[in-house]
Motif scaffolding. Sequence first.
Motif, PDB file in Angstrom:
ATOM      1  N   LEU A 270      13.748  34.468  46.243  1.00  0.00           N
ATOM      2  CA  LEU A 270      13.502  34.420  47.759  1.00  0.00           C
ATOM      3  C   LEU A 270      12.164  33.649  47.882  1.00  0.00           C
ATOM      4  O   LEU A 270      12.198  32.904  48.882  1.00  0.00           O
ATOM      5  CB  LEU A 270      13.658  35.703  48.461  1.00  0.00           C
ATOM      6  N   ALA A 271      11.288  34.071  47.215  1.00  0.00           N
ATOM      7  CA  ALA A 271       9.908  33.347  47.483  1.00  0.00           C
ATOM      8  C   ALA A 271       9.996  31.683  47.153  1.00  0.00           C
ATOM      9  O   ALA A 271       9.179  30.976  47.523  1.00  0.00           O
ATOM     10  CB  ALA A 271       8.595  34.054  46.803  1.00  0.00           C
ATOM     11  N   ALA A 272      11.036  31.476  46.032  1.00  0.00           N
ATOM     12  CA  ALA A 272      11.074  30.139  45.600  1.00  0.00           C
ATOM     13  C   ALA A 272      11.979  29.390  46.611  1.00  0.00           C
ATOM     14  O   ALA A 272      12.185  28.206  46.232  1.00  0.00           O
ATOM     15  CB  ALA A 272      11.337  30.255  44.347  1.00  0.00           C
ATOM     16  N   GLY A 273      12.516  29.973  47.601  1.00  0.00           N
ATOM     17  CA  GLY A 273      13.451  29.216  48.495  1.00  0.00           C
ATOM     18  C   GLY A 273      14.810  29.347  48.347  1.00  0.00           C
ATOM     19  O   GLY A 273      15.725  28.583  48.911  1.00  0.00           O
ATOM     20  N   CYS A 274      15.256  30.287  47.432  1.00  0.00           N
ATOM     21  CA  CYS A 274      16.680  30.420  47.243  1.00  0.00           C
ATOM     22  C   CYS A 274      17.168  31.318  48.366  1.00  0.00           C
ATOM     23  O   CYS A 274      16.647  32.277  48.876  1.00  0.00           O
ATOM     24  CB  CYS A 274      17.040  31.054  45.962  1.00  0.00           C
ATOM     25  N   ASP A 275      18.335  31.111  48.804  1.00  0.00           N
ATOM     26  CA  ASP A 275      19.177  32.033  49.900  1.00  0.00           C
ATOM     27  C   ASP A 275      20.059  33.016  49.114  1.00  0.00           C
ATOM     28  O   ASP A 275      20.273  33.050  47.681  1.00  0.00           O
ATOM     29  CB  ASP A 275      19.805  31.098  50.785  1.00  0.00           C
ATOM     30  N   ALA A 276      20.685  33.973  49.917  1.00  0.00           N
ATOM     31  CA  ALA A 276      21.549  34.787  49.255  1.00  0.00           C
ATOM     32  C   ALA A 276      22.373  34.169  48.582  1.00  0.00           C
ATOM     33  O   ALA A 276      23.046  34.802  47.603  1.00  0.00           O
ATOM     34  CB  ALA A 276      21.882  36.059  50.393  1.00  0.00           C
ATOM     35  N   ALA A 277      23.139  33.104  49.099  1.00  0.00           N
ATOM     36  CA  ALA A 277      24.308  32.454  48.314  1.00  0.00           C
ATOM     37  C   ALA A 277      24.139  32.040  47.077  1.00  0.00           C
ATOM     38  O   ALA A 277      24.759  32.048  45.946  1.00  0.00           O
ATOM     39  CB  ALA A 277      25.039  31.426  49.347  1.00  0.00           C
ATOM     40  N   GLN A 278      22.900  31.540  47.044  1.00  0.00           N
ATOM     41  CA  GLN A 278      22.323  30.801  45.428  1.00  0.00           C
ATOM     42  C   GLN A 278      22.177  32.190  44.552  1.00  0.00           C
ATOM     43  O   GLN A 278      22.423  32.065  43.437  1.00  0.00           O
ATOM     44  CB  GLN A 278      21.172  30.321  45.753  1.00  0.00           C
ATOM     45  N   ILE A 279      21.425  33.212  45.173  1.00  0.00           N
ATOM     46  CA  ILE A 279      21.363  34.338  44.510  1.00  0.00           C
ATOM     47  C   ILE A 279      22.309  35.052  43.728  1.00  0.00           C
ATOM     48  O   ILE A 279      22.769  35.268  42.807  1.00  0.00           O
ATOM     49  CB  ILE A 279      20.328  35.179  45.116  1.00  0.00           C
ATOM     50  N   LEU A 280      23.468  35.079  44.857  1.00  0.00           N
ATOM     51  CA  LEU A 280      24.767  35.855  44.381  1.00  0.00           C
ATOM     52  C   LEU A 280      25.468  35.002  43.283  1.00  0.00           C
ATOM     53  O   LEU A 280      26.060  35.568  42.515  1.00  0.00           O
ATOM     54  CB  LEU A 280      25.450  35.962  45.681  1.00  0.00           C
ATOM     55  N   THR A 281      25.477  33.707  43.596  1.00  0.00           N
ATOM     56  CA  THR A 281      26.165  32.688  42.542  1.00  0.00           C
ATOM     57  C   THR A 281      25.491  33.142  41.193  1.00  0.00           C
ATOM     58  O   THR A 281      26.286  33.270  40.207  1.00  0.00           O
ATOM     59  CB  THR A 281      25.954  31.258  43.060  1.00  0.00           C
ATOM     60  N   SER A 282      24.262  33.168  41.301  1.00  0.00           N
ATOM     61  CA  SER A 282      23.653  33.361  39.708  1.00  0.00           C
ATOM     62  C   SER A 282      24.061  34.792  39.190  1.00  0.00           C
ATOM     63  O   SER A 282      24.263  34.795  37.764  1.00  0.00           O
ATOM     64  CB  SER A 282      22.150  33.104  39.785  1.00  0.00           C
ATOM     65  N   TYR A 283      23.875  35.766  39.952  1.00  0.00           N
ATOM     66  CA  TYR A 283      24.371  36.956  39.579  1.00  0.00           C
ATOM     67  C   TYR A 283      25.714  37.235  39.167  1.00  0.00           C
ATOM     68  O   TYR A 283      25.919  37.554  37.878  1.00  0.00           O
ATOM     69  CB  TYR A 283      24.413  38.188  41.040  1.00  0.00           C
ATOM     70  N   ARG A 284      26.672  36.551  39.718  1.00  0.00           N
ATOM     71  CA  ARG A 284      27.943  36.472  39.297  1.00  0.00           C
ATOM     72  C   ARG A 284      28.234  35.785  37.999  1.00  0.00           C
ATOM     73  O   ARG A 284      28.953  36.243  37.162  1.00  0.00           O
ATOM     74  CB  ARG A 284      29.027  35.764  40.279  1.00  0.00           C
ATOM     75  N   GLU A 285      27.396  34.783  37.589  1.00  0.00           N
ATOM     76  CA  GLU A 285      27.616  34.183  36.591  1.00  0.00           C
ATOM     77  C   GLU A 285      26.917  34.832  35.284  1.00  0.00           C
ATOM     78  O   GLU A 285      27.788  35.108  34.401  1.00  0.00           O
ATOM     79  CB  GLU A 285      26.746  32.656  36.420  1.00  0.00           C
ATOM     80  N   VAL A 286      25.780  35.414  35.611  1.00  0.00           N
ATOM     81  CA  VAL A 286      25.228  36.231  34.615  1.00  0.00           C
ATOM     82  C   VAL A 286      26.040  37.509  34.260  1.00  0.00           C
ATOM     83  O   VAL A 286      26.013  37.840  33.071  1.00  0.00           O
ATOM     84  CB  VAL A 286      23.738  36.567  34.816  1.00  0.00           C
ATOM     85  N   PHE A 287      26.406  38.148  35.434  1.00  0.00           N
ATOM     86  CA  PHE A 287      27.352  39.465  35.088  1.00  0.00           C
ATOM     87  C   PHE A 287      28.651  38.996  34.565  1.00  0.00           C
ATOM     88  O   PHE A 287      28.860  40.006  33.435  1.00  0.00           O
ATOM     89  CB  PHE A 287      27.672  40.089  36.382  1.00  0.00           C
ATOM     90  N   GLN A 288      29.020  37.973  34.654  1.00  0.00           N
ATOM     91  CA  GLN A 288      30.353  37.905  34.040  1.00  0.00           C
ATOM     92  C   GLN A 288      30.388  37.741  32.707  1.00  0.00           C
ATOM     93  O   GLN A 288      31.134  37.962  31.707  1.00  0.00           O
ATOM     94  CB  GLN A 288      31.048  36.566  34.622  1.00  0.00           C
ATOM     95  N   ARG A 289      29.040  36.952  32.303  1.00  0.00           N
ATOM     96  CA  ARG A 289      28.869  36.520  30.858  1.00  0.00           C
ATOM     97  C   ARG A 289      28.544  37.837  29.946  1.00  0.00           C
ATOM     98  O   ARG A 289      28.925  38.078  28.946  1.00  0.00           O
ATOM     99  CB  ARG A 289      27.586  35.544  30.847  1.00  0.00           C
ATOM    100  N   LEU A 290      27.877  38.925  30.725  1.00  0.00           N
ATOM    101  CA  LEU A 290      27.231  40.027  29.938  1.00  0.00           C
ATOM    102  C   LEU A 290      28.754  40.774  30.080  1.00  0.00           C
ATOM    103  O   LEU A 290      28.731  41.397  28.988  1.00  0.00           O
ATOM    104  CB  LEU A 290      26.557  40.511  30.793  1.00  0.00           C
ATOM    105  N   ARG A 291      29.636  41.038  30.880  1.00  0.00           N
ATOM    106  CA  ARG A 291      30.662  42.003  30.464  1.00  0.00           C
ATOM    107  C   ARG A 291      31.644  41.346  29.781  1.00  0.00           C
ATOM    108  O   ARG A 291      32.553  42.039  29.277  1.00  0.00           O
ATOM    109  CB  ARG A 291      31.213  42.251  31.968  1.00  0.00           C
ATOM    110  N   ALA A 292      31.815  39.790  29.655  1.00  0.00           N
ATOM    111  CA  ALA A 292      32.631  39.263  28.632  1.00  0.00           C
ATOM    112  C   ALA A 292      32.120  39.745  27.371  1.00  0.00           C
ATOM    113  O   ALA A 292      33.180  39.770  26.430  1.00  0.00           O
ATOM    114  CB  ALA A 292      32.645  37.939  28.993  1.00  0.00           C
ATOM    115  N   ALA A 293      30.774  39.732  26.977  1.00  0.00           N
ATOM    116  CA  ALA A 293      30.170  40.251  25.981  1.00  0.00           C
ATOM    117  C   ALA A 293      30.453  41.972  25.644  1.00  0.00           C
ATOM    118  O   ALA A 293      29.963  42.417  24.592  1.00  0.00           O
ATOM    119  CB  ALA A 293      28.873  39.928  25.589  1.00  0.00           C
ATOM    120  N   GLY A 294      31.189  42.653  26.477  1.00  0.00           N
ATOM    121  CA  GLY A 294      31.250  43.982  26.448  1.00  0.00           C
ATOM    122  C   GLY A 294      30.025  44.772  26.723  1.00  0.00           C
ATOM    123  O   GLY A 294      29.768  46.089  26.301  1.00  0.00           O
TER     124      GLY A 294
END
Length: 421
Positions: free
Chosen positions: A304-328
């Motif tokens: 947020l301090a670096a200028g990202c909005d909620a959509a950008q943050i949630l896109t990054s969350y989904r990508e990272v969470f998917q990779r982690l959960r794919a790895a079990g």
Amino acid sequence: MAATLASTVLAASATTAAAPASADAAAGRHPGNNAWFTSWAASQQSLAPTPLRDQSVRMITHLSQGGDAVRVRVQNTFGETPLTVDAATVARSGGDDAATQGRPRPVTFDGRRQVVVPPGGEVWSDSAALRTTAQDDVAVSLSVSGTVTPGRHDSAFRTNYLTPPGSGDHTADATGAAFTETTGSTYLVSAVDVHNPRLRGTLVGYGSSVVDGTGSTDCGPGCSRPGADLRWTDVLARRVTSELPAARQFAVANAGIGGTTSAGTCPNTGEAVRGLDAATRLERDVLSLHGVTGVLYYYGTNDLAAGCDAAQILTSYREVFQRLRAAGIKVYVTPITPRPGYSDQNNRDRHTVGTFVSKWNNCGGTCDGVLPFDQVLKDPVKPNSINPPYDTGDGVHANIAGQQALADIVSLPMLTRSRAR
């Protein structure tokens, strides 16, 4: 990377976000596979300001769990020239100075004392027979030949040690007399594994300065710091060892880097942390550790301090969470914590992200549990600010009392339910 006793050298390209995990690496993340678990970590983030020249370093690492042997990871991630390690040792440490408790044990790499780590690469050592227990400090000493600028984790929140340039190999010294120089960073060493078949896994704290430990040395005005290793991840590790039965123990490692963001698309990301966003460093700093069964995800304050909005943050969350959960790997997420400098729009975005994280208590099915750190830290009178007893004074970071409060709110039953596999 392969979870074997032999050393492994990775090319720089192996640490990119797109690099797939190998089958051996996936096996090494879970309990029952070689019984190796990462018990301590410090993610590299930059080059040291001055090079090493024919000298030794002694890095003090604090284990969340012990075992009957250890192995270490040495990285040259940011190096532009090969790193030559002529000798390495491990020994138990009192944690207060450069002396070791007992004679240091030699460490080899694929059976050899010397190893050359290429630019952008890393090695894991062979197993070294050193018996340790939970909360032990272990001194990892490396003798570096030639001249090389080492990679480092900037903030160790403790003192580490170097011998003077040109002094050569002092890795076998039990006294600390030769280690006359100090640093507040951690050089070269980025992880320590323990061999312990009884452990159920490793939890990795992943995020920015609030994970890294900023504030964990601050106990407020008029008091003296009550020791070291007071980050919320350290406190959580002690809760695990004291509150859980022997059959439910797991390690806790810290992969925080101050100033980083979850998203790599924030327009005002500082140059020093560009390319260290959550997705880009995930393979290197989480997936390549051993026995990882869960991640405690605490990201978004800097986005947020670096200028990202909620959509950008949630896109990054989904990508990272998917990779982690794919790895079990299970994913536990905290909503973005309060910060008085946020604009009204920042707080709207923070609310949007928090609503997503809290949905059904599992990010709408994309994560496995919620860490309510935002509720712990918020001021009950001014909920967009940190509660004054927990504030370092910068409005962003939790002091020692706040670190304790964060660790106390983590549900061990939630974490242990996910460990039973």
